[in-house]
Design a protein around this motif. Structure first.
Motif, PDB file in Angstrom:
ATOM      1  N   ALA A 945      -0.778  35.638   4.938  1.00 43.83           N
ATOM      2  CA  ALA A 945      -0.489  36.289   3.660  1.00 43.83           C
ATOM      3  C   ALA A 945      -1.618  36.052   2.666  1.00 43.83           C
ATOM      4  CB  ALA A 945       0.829  35.764   3.093  1.00 43.83           C
ATOM      5  N   ALA A 946      -1.988  37.088   1.949  1.00 36.23           N
ATOM      6  CA  ALA A 946      -3.021  36.984   0.922  1.00 36.23           C
ATOM      7  C   ALA A 946      -2.433  36.765  -0.468  1.00 36.23           C
ATOM      8  CB  ALA A 946      -3.891  38.241   0.924  1.00 36.23           C
ATOM      9  N   HIS A 947      -1.167  37.123  -0.652  1.00 39.72           N
ATOM     10  CA  HIS A 947      -0.480  36.942  -1.939  1.00 39.72           C
ATOM     11  C   HIS A 947       0.931  36.446  -1.666  1.00 39.72           C
ATOM     12  CE1 HIS A 947      -3.598  39.996  -2.768  1.00 39.72           C
ATOM     13  NE2 HIS A 947      -3.639  39.489  -3.989  1.00 39.72           N
ATOM     14  N   ASP A 948       1.481  35.739  -2.624  1.00 35.93           N
ATOM     15  CA  ASP A 948       2.824  35.204  -2.412  1.00 35.93           C
ATOM     16  C   ASP A 948       3.863  36.304  -2.201  1.00 35.93           C
ATOM     17  OD1 ASP A 948       2.674  36.088  -5.022  1.00 35.93           O
ATOM     18  OD2 ASP A 948       3.349  34.226  -5.935  1.00 35.93           O
ATOM     19  N   VAL A 949       3.652  37.483  -2.814  1.00 33.82           N
ATOM     20  CA  VAL A 949       4.641  38.553  -2.645  1.00 33.82           C
ATOM     21  C   VAL A 949       4.636  39.134  -1.229  1.00 33.82           C
ATOM     22  CG1 VAL A 949       4.751  39.227  -5.069  1.00 33.82           C
ATOM     23  CG2 VAL A 949       2.989  40.230  -3.597  1.00 33.82           C
ATOM     24  N   GLU A 950       3.626  38.817  -0.437  1.00 32.54           N
ATOM     25  CA  GLU A 950       3.571  39.299   0.938  1.00 32.54           C
ATOM     26  C   GLU A 950       4.401  38.443   1.890  1.00 32.54           C
ATOM     27  OE1 GLU A 950      -0.528  39.659   2.095  1.00 32.54           O
ATOM     28  OE2 GLU A 950      -1.091  40.485   0.144  1.00 32.54           O
ATOM     29  N   LEU A 951       4.820  37.281   1.428  1.00 31.26           N
ATOM     30  CA  LEU A 951       5.600  36.401   2.291  1.00 31.26           C
ATOM     31  C   LEU A 951       6.993  36.968   2.515  1.00 31.26           C
ATOM     32  CD1 LEU A 951       4.652  32.916   0.806  1.00 31.26           C
ATOM     33  CD2 LEU A 951       3.938  33.837   3.030  1.00 31.26           C
ATOM     34  N   VAL A 952       7.443  36.942   3.752  1.00 31.10           N
ATOM     35  CA  VAL A 952       8.797  37.365   4.107  1.00 31.10           C
ATOM     36  C   VAL A 952       9.562  36.116   4.534  1.00 31.10           C
ATOM     37  CG1 VAL A 952      10.217  38.799   5.603  1.00 31.10           C
ATOM     38  CG2 VAL A 952       7.980  39.641   4.796  1.00 31.10           C
ATOM     39  N   LYS A 953      10.557  35.782   3.765  1.00 31.25           N
ATOM     40  CA  LYS A 953      11.306  34.548   4.006  1.00 31.25           C
ATOM     41  C   LYS A 953      12.092  34.637   5.308  1.00 31.25           C
ATOM     42  CE  LYS A 953      14.785  31.685   1.706  1.00 31.25           C
ATOM     43  NZ  LYS A 953      15.607  31.540   0.470  1.00 31.25           N
ATOM     44  N   ARG A 954      11.913  33.650   6.167  1.00 32.44           N
ATOM     45  CA  ARG A 954      12.669  33.581   7.413  1.00 32.44           C
ATOM     46  C   ARG A 954      14.062  32.987   7.147  1.00 32.44           C
ATOM     47  NH1 ARG A 954       9.389  33.173  12.331  1.00 32.44           N
ATOM     48  NH2 ARG A 954       7.190  33.531  11.825  1.00 32.44           N
ATOM     49  N   LYS A 955      15.030  33.399   7.944  1.00 33.15           N
ATOM     50  CA  LYS A 955      16.351  32.776   7.821  1.00 33.15           C
ATOM     51  C   LYS A 955      16.358  31.400   8.471  1.00 33.15           C
ATOM     52  CE  LYS A 955      18.544  34.959  11.901  1.00 33.15           C
ATOM     53  NZ  LYS A 955      17.369  35.647  12.421  1.00 33.15           N
ATOM     54  N   GLU A 956      15.474  31.203   9.460  1.00 39.64           N
ATOM     55  CA  GLU A 956      15.366  29.898  10.106  1.00 39.64           C
ATOM     56  C   GLU A 956      14.649  28.910   9.180  1.00 39.64           C
ATOM     57  OE1 GLU A 956      15.292  33.261  12.956  1.00 39.64           O
ATOM     58  OE2 GLU A 956      13.872  32.654  11.376  1.00 39.64           O
ATOM     59  N   THR A 957      14.788  27.647   9.490  1.00 42.04           N
ATOM     60  CA  THR A 957      14.083  26.596   8.772  1.00 42.04           C
ATOM     61  C   THR A 957      13.066  25.952   9.710  1.00 42.04           C
ATOM     62  OG1 THR A 957      15.891  26.134   7.255  1.00 42.04           O
ATOM     63  CG2 THR A 957      14.317  24.357   7.634  1.00 42.04           C
ATOM     64  N   ILE A 958      11.803  25.950   9.274  1.00 42.06           N
ATOM     65  CA  ILE A 958      10.719  25.365  10.053  1.00 42.06           C
ATOM     66  C   ILE A 958      10.524  23.930   9.580  1.00 42.06           C
ATOM     67  CG2 ILE A 958       8.352  25.642  10.849  1.00 42.06           C
ATOM     68  CD1 ILE A 958      10.151  28.076  11.399  1.00 42.06           C
ATOM     69  N   VAL A 959      10.689  22.981  10.482  1.00 44.65           N
ATOM     70  CA  VAL A 959      10.575  21.561  10.154  1.00 44.65           C
ATOM     71  C   VAL A 959       9.322  20.997  10.804  1.00 44.65           C
ATOM     72  CG1 VAL A 959      11.639  19.279  10.371  1.00 44.65           C
ATOM     73  CG2 VAL A 959      13.067  21.296   9.928  1.00 44.65           C
ATOM     74  N   HIS A 960       8.529  20.277   9.993  1.00 39.63           N
ATOM     75  CA  HIS A 960       7.347  19.593  10.509  1.00 39.63           C
ATOM     76  C   HIS A 960       7.528  18.093  10.343  1.00 39.63           C
ATOM     77  CE1 HIS A 960       4.420  22.797  11.459  1.00 39.63           C
ATOM     78  NE2 HIS A 960       5.114  23.496  10.582  1.00 39.63           N
ATOM     79  N   LEU A 961       7.294  17.370  11.435  1.00 37.94           N
ATOM     80  CA  LEU A 961       7.347  15.917  11.461  1.00 37.94           C
ATOM     81  C   LEU A 961       5.980  15.459  11.934  1.00 37.94           C
ATOM     82  CD1 LEU A 961      10.729  15.952  13.321  1.00 37.94           C
ATOM     83  CD2 LEU A 961      10.468  15.394  10.901  1.00 37.94           C
ATOM     84  N   ASP A 962       5.149  15.017  10.993  1.00 33.88           N
ATOM     85  CA  ASP A 962       3.747  14.776  11.305  1.00 33.88           C
ATOM     86  C   ASP A 962       3.416  13.299  11.376  1.00 33.88           C
ATOM     87  OD1 ASP A 962       2.901  17.452  11.454  1.00 33.88           O
ATOM     88  OD2 ASP A 962       2.824  17.596   9.266  1.00 33.88           O
ATOM     89  N   TYR A 963       2.686  12.952  12.427  1.00 35.14           N
ATOM     90  CA  TYR A 963       2.069  11.625  12.498  1.00 35.14           C
ATOM     91  C   TYR A 963       1.183  11.428  11.273  1.00 35.14           C
ATOM     92  CZ  TYR A 963      -1.637   8.346  13.825  1.00 35.14           C
ATOM     93  OH  TYR A 963      -2.562   7.338  13.833  1.00 35.14           O
ATOM     94  N   LYS A 964       0.331  12.402  11.026  1.00 31.12           N
ATOM     95  CA  LYS A 964      -0.522  12.412   9.842  1.00 31.12           C
ATOM     96  C   LYS A 964      -0.879  13.856   9.516  1.00 31.12           C
ATOM     97  CE  LYS A 964      -2.970   7.948  10.108  1.00 31.12           C
ATOM     98  NZ  LYS A 964      -4.308   7.310  10.300  1.00 31.12           N
ATOM     99  N   MET A 965      -1.194  14.063   8.250  1.00 33.61           N
ATOM    100  CA  MET A 965      -1.824  15.307   7.841  1.00 33.61           C
ATOM    101  C   MET A 965      -3.051  14.937   7.018  1.00 33.61           C
ATOM    102  SD  MET A 965      -0.588  18.554   5.540  1.00 33.61           S
ATOM    103  CE  MET A 965       0.910  18.806   6.455  1.00 33.61           C
TER     104      MET A 965
END
Length: 1003
Positions: A945-965
């Motif tokens: 996405a180039a702009h926030d209005v281009e984002l399409v909200k998913r019904k699912e929830t994406i979870v990230h569990l990171d060792y490090k970022m």
């Protein structure tokens, strides 16, 4: 075609008939109306703001001669509100460019097709002005203007962001009069106005008439001196008049009492001197102002006076004898709908927000702001670096950065910009430095600017970053008082300040680029700045995102940036680089800045006994104006709290404080102390109770280990093709041995995942990743997928099963990025343990992240976690958050950026639960703290996405569990991400514990 002289490409003509620059003031009839600062209440002031007739012409050659005649028919023209920028009113094109000129670099020539805006306004002159001299003032016109009154040519001016004043008395008549203005989009002055901004045109600041007596005051310069002990002040009012005139001056204090007065007959020029004993001094913390009334004939002029002394001694910048750190921001005139036309309330909003976030300095990047803005800075308390309207950055790409500053033909134009700034603003106590512009090379013309400035005003240092030895050339730099730098690393400024040969204080006029999710290096800078007296602070780039509010075809509002209007050349979203968004909603970067530059520092001394030290980093006031509150939390719940009123440390002093909390020796719980400092009373910029800063400590309670509860729960195991089905009392998990991951995780039949979990290294690049992401893309980090070499049961019993997966992550063409071995263990409770060992390929650029991504079903909206919050945090952007227990929705985790990018992570998470409203979900823990995120957008969604209005909200929830970022840094313009914030380990191990739960059964 209009028959006029072509002044816009003539370096010998900067103006025709423009009055010499002077101090800003409005004449009033009496002291009462003067001190109310309401210009419209002055009988000598008449606004010409309002509705004008307007015509936009694509080229000056198409302008019809005679449009300025008093009898010209303009009824068919459009209407235009003045002040305004014509681009935001639908004319011409919105155009954003940073460095590059929007036309061929051929100074002093501009395109032949030079757009013009024609303005016509009819106005009346009051009969009470019959015997007055009439002056027309344009506060700001971009880029040059021709003026006619009643058909007669009055004059010409260029220099967009400083006033142009004309004596129009000879051209007026009784009754109705007509004024006509032709504004050109470009002139030779445009080469000196190549700032990083939207290129707006038009009469964008206030326009008004002033009526003056024949003999009147033209200029006032209030020079001041303070004795060495600061106990005596002298103010010398240097006054210029148009003729012989008795002048009286009165200096009143904040209680409206006359402190001193004087008078003199002044013929053309003269001085009235006042002596003040025990003056109250002005500074940004306590901006005490006196009011100086200068009275002559029937006019009263009012000037704000703040007594302060600015010095540089032994390489240290001093105000009133104290070494001061400038905690600043760069501020453009910017409004999301009005462009560079800035209403008064918008200025006030900016300053209140800055004060609320511990900012004490503004650099007027890169031109003088509206003069009323400086009055506000005097009153609210800000140090101002006033910068000349000068930037020729575009010559850099033309091949010679010093092209214009070394060319003597341009010297008058350079000096004119310093002169008009200094003369307009010289009486403002808030101004602590003059700046000779920005990014324009350095040579004889800058030297001439600085020399003129010093000849006029020695009370303030002169700054110009162009003397940076990396690009200044060979010109002498002694005329510049301050060593200016942009985006130098913390290590660089540390080395400068440690060098005994460095004799000037260093000022970071731009640092810690705040673009998008950032900045991430503020603490690193300020640790060094506080370490060295020679480091005087700096200004974050920059205050505000410069998006233009517009709408999509379906009417959805969004903030546009470069290229969204078809503008070429453009620099994309590089104008979206502020601490607040265009409508002034703070980004988390502003919260981080507030914490890092806070004027109070707290350290632990003996937390077992409740002893801390409080250091007052204010320069001029003790801590009596704040209240210290404290609370102790046990596992995120408050158990004790209190308030302490005896914390009153003097400036730059440290006080020891004992907090009377009680702690157990041993506990299964964790205890945290949070200390907060809040305003004791209402101020002009915040209400009582506003938090200045906080600090948090984990208290030294020995954690009693919980006994391991043995369970007799058993599992049943069966294999169907490559699917391994693991069942227990209330769960059924399915592991795919072919793909090396789970396809189903359930509790009581409720499925917890919508897609197979996967290892990932990709994050949507932040704006500050704009350089490093090229290497990430080259190595296919964004396309890394898992290849499974082997997946098999490595251990099995009635109570548990272990599955070993050998895998790699890689894109196409190149060899894999990393290899890993994952051990997945499932026990009879349904718990899933992961231990993964990773080996990263040698020679790779550091990874954006490494962790596990899970996709949870629609309806998974509740997030509860123990970690840093309440807002996003990263390894290098976590000082504004505090450890606690937080409950929120997935949408609350999301931090919106105009250009979508990585956001919403929570560094330092100890456990997290993501569930539906009924508490059905999964609990995540690790053997240490981890980075956690839950979002309705995947990294791929954010990347594309180039702009926030281009984002399409998913019904699912994406979870990230990171060792490090990896950290976010400020490398969009600043230095590379510091090594300690990079995920560049070649080998590491990560452990996770995943437990499907029903929260109500857990409590």
């Amino acid at each position: 075609m209009i028959n006029i002289e072509k002044y816009w490409e003539n370096l010998d003509v900067l103006h025709i008939n423009r009055i010499a620059p002077r101090a800003y003031y409005i004449p009033y009839a009496d002291e009462t109306s003067a001190c109310n600062h309401k210009r419209g209440k002055s009988p000598y002031y008449q606004t010409l703001n309002g509705l004008w007739k307007f015509q936009y012409v694509r080229s000056v050659k198409e302008v019809q001669d005679g449009f300025y005649d008093a009898a010209a028919d303009v009824n068919g023209w459009d209407d235009m509100i003045v002040p305004s920028c014509w681009q935001v009113n639908g004319y011409d094109q919105n155009h954003y460019t940073n460095v590059n000129y929007p036309f061929p670099c051929d100074p002093p020539f501009v395109p032949n097709e030079n757009p013009a805006g024609l303005y016509v306004r009819d106005f009346q002159i009051s009969e009470q002005w019959a015997d007055k001299e009439k002056y027309m003032v344009f506060e700001g016109v971009n880029s040059c203007m021709y003026l006619w009154v009643n058909g007669a040519f009055v004059g010409y001016s260029q220099g967009s962001r400083v006033p142009a004043e004309f004596d129009i008395s000879p051209y007026l008549k009784a009754g109705k009069n007509r004024m006509a203005v032709m504004v050109l989009k470009w002139c030779d002055g445009t080469y000196l106005e190549d700032q990083d901004l939207w290129r707006f045109s038009g009469i964008f600041r206030d326009v008004y008439l002033l009526a003056r007596s024949k003999n009147h005051i033209r200029d006032v310069f209030n020079r001041q001196e303070l004795s060495e002990d600061m106990r005596q002040a002298t103010i010398r009012c240097e006054i210029t008049t148009t003729g012989a005139l008795p002048v009286r001056v009165e200096l009143k204090d904040a209680a409206d009492q006359i402190i001193q007065e004087g008078n003199s007959l002044i013929d053309r020029s003269g001085t009235i001197e006042l002596q003040i004993d025990e003056p109250k001094l002005w500074n940004a913390e306590q901006p005490y102002l006196y009011q100086l009334y200068v009275c002559a004939g029937d006019e009263v002029l009012l000037f704000q006076v703040g007594f302060r002394k600015i010095e540089i001694k032994d390489g240290v910048f001093l105000i009133n004898g104290m070494p001061v750190k400038l905690k600043g921001v760069n501020r453009h005139d910017s409004h999301p709908e009005l462009g560079q036309t800035i209403p008064m309330n918008h200025m006030i909003k900016d300053l209140i927000l800055m004060k609320n976030h511990n900012i004490n300095t503004v650099r007027t990047s890169h031109y003088p702001n509206d003069p009323r803005f400086l009055n506000l800075c005097n009153e609210y308390g800000f140090y101002v670096i006033d910068e000349a309207d000068l930037e020729c950055h575009g010559v850099f790409h033309a091949g010679d950065y010093h092209m214009l500053t070394k060319n003597p033909a341009w010297q008058r134009a350079f000096v004119d910009r310093a002169e008009r700034m200094v003369e307009r603003d010289k009486n403002h106590p808030s101004i602590v430095m003059w700046s000779m512009g920005n990014e324009s090379g350095y040579d004889v013309n800058h030297i001439a600017m600085a020399a003129w400035t010093k000849s006029r005003d020695l009370s303030r240092p002169v700054h110009y970053e162009g003397i940076d030895p990396r690009h200044k050339g060979s010109a002498d730099t002694e005329v510049i008082d301050v060593e200016g730098r942009m985006y130098s690393s913390p290590a660089y400024i540390d080395a400068y300040a440690s060098d005994e040969n460095s004799t000037k204080p260093m000022f970071l006029c731009e640092y810690s680029h705040a673009m998008g999710n950032g900045p991430g290096d503020l603490k690193d800078y300020w640790d060094v700045i506080y370490k060295h007296p020679k480091l005087m602070g700096g200004c974050v780039w920059e205050w505000s995102d410069h998006g233009i509010k517009t709408r999509t075809q379906d009417g959805t509002p969004f903030f546009a940036y470069g290229g969204d209007f078809g503008d070429q050349p453009n620099d994309g979203n590089f104008c979206i680089d502020g601490l607040v968004d265009p409508d002034r909603k703070p980004h988390t970067g502003l919260l981080e800045l507030k914490k890092v530059i806070a004027p109070i520092r707290v350290k632990a001394a003996d937390l077992r006994k409740g002893i801390i030290t409080v250091t007052n980093l204010y320069d001029f006031q003790d801590l009596a104006h704040v209240v210290m509150t404290w609370k102790v939390e046990k596992d995120g719940r408050t158990t004790e709290m209190g308030e302490m009123n005896e914390v009153k440390a003097a400036p730059h002093q440290t006080q020891t404080v004992t907090i009377p909390y009680k702690l157990p020796e041993l506990s299964a719980s964790r205890y945290f102390l949070t200390v907060s400092f809040k305003l004791r009373r209402d101020t002009q910029w915040a209400a009582a109770g506003h938090e200045i800063t906080f600090e948090q400590f984990e208290l030294p309670v020995v954690v009693k280990k919980q006994p391991v509860i043995e369970t007799n729960a058993k599992i049943e195991l069966q294999q169907q093709d490559h699917s391994l089905i693991v069942e227990g009392f209330d769960f059924c998990h399915v592991f795919d041995l072919h793909d090396g991951t789970f396809t189903r995780i359930t509790k009581h039949g409720v499925n917890m995942i919508e897609a197979p979990p996967k290892f990932t290294i990709w994050r949507a690049p932040t704006d500050n990743d704009r350089k490093i992401k090229r290497l990430w893309f080259e190595d296919n980090y964004d396309r890394a997928v898992m290849h499974v070499y082997k997946a098999e049961i490595s251990k099995q019993s009635q109570a548990d099963v272990e599955i070993m997966v050998d895998f790699s992550l890689g894109g196409y063409i190149k060899i894999p990025l990393l290899h890993g071995t994952a051990i997945w263990r499932i026990d009879g409770t349904g718990a899933i343990d992961l231990r993964v060992n990773v080996n990263v390929r040698e020679g790779l650029t550091f990874l954006p992240r490494f962790g596990l991504q899970l996709t949870m079903p629609g309806g998974t909206e509740e997030v509860e976690y123990f970690g840093l919050g309440p807002h996003e945090s990263y390894i290098d952007k976590r000082h504004s958050v505090r450890k606690g227990k937080y409950l929120m929705r997935v949408d609350d985790m999301f931090e919106n950026y105009i250009m979508p990018q990585e956001n919403g992570a929570r560094y330092g998470t100890e456990w997290a639960i993501v569930s539906n409203e009924q508490g059905m979900g999964m609990r995540f823990t690790s053997n240490g703290e981890f980075s956690f995120n839950a979002s309705h957008y995947s990294p791929e969604d954010l990347t594309l996405a180039a702009h926030d209005v281009e984002l399409v909200k998913r019904k699912e929830t994406i979870v990230h569990l990171d060792y490090k970022m990896s950290g976010v840094g400020s490398n969009s313009c600043g230095p590379e991400l510091l090594e300690r914030y990079r995920l560049d380990e070649r080998e590491f191990q990560f452990e996770l514990h995943i437990m499907p739960i029903f929260k109500e059964d857990e409590s």
